[in-house]
Design an enzyme around this catalytic site. Sequence first.
Site, PDB file in Angstrom:
ATOM      1  CD1 TRP A  56      -1.732  -2.245   2.208  1.00  0.00           C
ATOM      2  CD2 TRP A  56      -2.647  -1.790   0.212  1.00  0.00           C
ATOM      3  NE1 TRP A  56      -2.550  -3.286   1.865  1.00  0.00           N
ATOM      4  CE2 TRP A  56      -3.127  -3.040   0.663  1.00  0.00           C
ATOM      5  CE3 TRP A  56      -3.086  -1.307  -1.019  1.00  0.00           C
ATOM      6  CZ2 TRP A  56      -4.033  -3.801  -0.093  1.00  0.00           C
ATOM      7  CZ3 TRP A  56      -3.978  -2.061  -1.766  1.00  0.00           C
ATOM      8  CH2 TRP A  56      -4.447  -3.288  -1.301  1.00  0.00           C
ATOM      9  CG  ASP A  57       3.907   2.389   3.016  1.00  0.00           C
ATOM     10  OD1 ASP A  57       2.964   3.152   3.302  1.00  0.00           O
ATOM     11  OD2 ASP A  57       4.682   1.910   3.874  1.00  0.00           O
TER      12      ASP A  57
END
Lengths: 405, 405
Positions: free
Chosen positions: B160-161
């Site tokens: 997600w980062d």
Amino acid sequence: MSEGILAGFGLIEGSAFVAAPLGGMTLAQLGADVIRFDQIGGGLDHHRWPLAADGQSLFWAGLNKGKRSIAVDIRAEEGREIVRALIEDTGNLLTNFPARGWLAYEQLSARREDLIMVALTGNPDGSSEVDYTVNPATGFPWATGPRNLAEPLNSVLPAWDVAMGELSAIGLLAADRHRGQTGQGELIRLALSDVAFAMVGHLGRIAEAQLGGHDQPKDGNYLYGAFGHDFITADERRVMVVALTARQWRALVTATGTGEAYAAIESATGHDFETETGRYEGRDLIAAILRPWFAARTLAAVREGFAGTGVSWGPYQTFHQLVEEDPRASIANPMFEQIDHPGVGRYLAPRSPLDFARLGRLPVQRAPVLGEHTEQILGQRLGLSGREIGGLHDRGIVAGPGTPG
Amino acid sequence: MSEGILAGFGLIEGSAFVAAPLGGMTLAQLGADVIRFDQIGGGLDHHRWPLAADGQSLFWAGLNKGKRSIAVDIRAEEGREIVRALIEDTGNLLTNFPARGWLAYEQLSARREDLIMVALTGNPDGSSEVDYTVNPATGFPWATGPRNLAEPLNSVLPAWDVAMGELSAIGLLAADRHRGQTGQGELIRLALSDVAFAMVGHLGRIAEAQLGGHDQPKDGNYLYGAFGHDFITADERRVMVVALTARQWRALVTATGTGEAYAAIESATGHDFETETGRYEGRDLIAAILRPWFAARTLAAVREGFAGTGVSWGPYQTFHQLVEEDPRASIANPMFEQIDHPGVGRYLAPRSPLDFARLGRLPVQRAPVLGEHTEQILGQRLGLSGREIGGLHDRGIVAGPGTPG
């Protein structure tokens, strides 16, 4: 309502599966006019799971929101000519189809010199590869799973496809900026294996392996290099708790009243829990002290106990729990809207996660039905008459919606 | 050598950890002039694992390649004024620091009306969240792992980062295009939980849950909705094999000589392995037939047997095996170069995965040493004299390289 920050940017997309459709959709949700062309009857991803009860692909509907759809027989020369004319008209092409023959950059740019084309492949040599075959090569599946598991574990999220889709959009926008300054087009090649292995490098894993570090072993839900772990609550829910920074660590110790226990352990073992390395090396001890605190509390009580404390934590949720319990995945979050999917029903669909203070976020537009915009596109973009369009239909070169797939 | 496709694009970055540094680095590797400012001594990610033997962070070195570094006391008003002057000069800011107080958009844009600022947060309400706490909420950890495992499993890759970092770069470039057309700046907010939950929606998982589908159960390394599975070879390596499309399925059947067995199974069970749903529903049978084929062959024999067949497959590799065995992660791949990391040694570092046919890829530039460009930036960008810079050093407002961290 605003037109979106990319108003006026047009893109032709020839695609299937995750990366290319996601790249196009990311731009469509910012206001770009994205036309996806497909073989009549649908491409390779037209029936990709998850499916609705009637067999329609929820995956396809999810990854093609806000685009226009034209259905063309791209096996026929006349159909290919329609696609080439659209590319010439628009000046931007994103595709994961083989970029050769009728889709070779040399051919396409001969008709439009400033063409920008992003060509996605599996490997840099043009050979095929999918997220599920690249991921095993990255090293991550051997670092994933419970400590004593003897097998590698794949990611269910196609994370490399996601990264590739976003990078393809970056490539298009960067080249568009350059074209604005110089008038020059570009061919941009992007390989899925390069996307994956570059990220392994960016995250320090290649250097670690080359400099003689050991391979990070499977370590359950412990976080690498600091403290993070999962715990079971009194009502048998699970939570993840993280102390990446010293501030998060102090907040966790204070909120759980474990300061004395940790001071005793630090003095007995020599670990310094104020440092990331100390928390990582002492992670089993840290977890053992915290476990009873969570076991004695329900998820609701954990939530209440951590509110406003600065503890970094979150609940584990199934997909169902996400949509049933989490207000961030509901219309309480302005990113989400309810949309109608013809023949399927209503469900929550996301706008772009990018929230523009001045221009706002565009409303969600559902994915097109295959061929929904065939006539509109042929008329508007290529200037064909109703009679010409009718002839293409009659010869089976194009199709509108409702053609059996 | 070319300047890169983003030559002339400047960015100030105030960041830590993965998303914001990755967003800035993605642009730096395309030729943008990215200046990362840090508190003297380093930010929260300055010692993030993996580490080199001397304690330097390989993670920090990986995510800050090609940037310039200025070290400033951002707790002092005089230091903050230096950062604000750089933002005013550059016109573009990417940060995951709290976008309030001295970094509030209102304050910064009062000095430069057309400022573009991307402000990253954990949740849309501005509260904190990291990849390791958001991922549990998405549903994926409960769908990951061996079939009968009773616990959720996190992803080791901070996917997600990664997605957020790329999206932040898309936001910057889209807003830059809009500013070029209208003269207007923008404040863009992007929340990590929005990035994650939007993707859950894009992939059809939210719709599936809302429309009454069951939660995808843990299913080992089977691929959801078609055929894909892992197998053990005679030399105890593992491979992943995928038949997402009918063409891949036929190639697999032909290459392994399993056509008769599958025809018999289809006729006995009613499964139609030509369809994705048929292959998914019959996945255990498909795997059972294939297993002896792999068990009888070494990885090298599998590779030879599948060469040129169109079978979609790949080997599992540890991080070590990736750098030791895979030519795609070596200097045989033009994406990779050997770089020198001061005090650490030489290792492979990736250029941008985006390969520009006309402009080429920029060479890798290592990450700066903290404060390496402090004097250069103060002189070049803010026009300070040597005497003024010396005064800032003396008062502890700025620091060059070599200041203890």
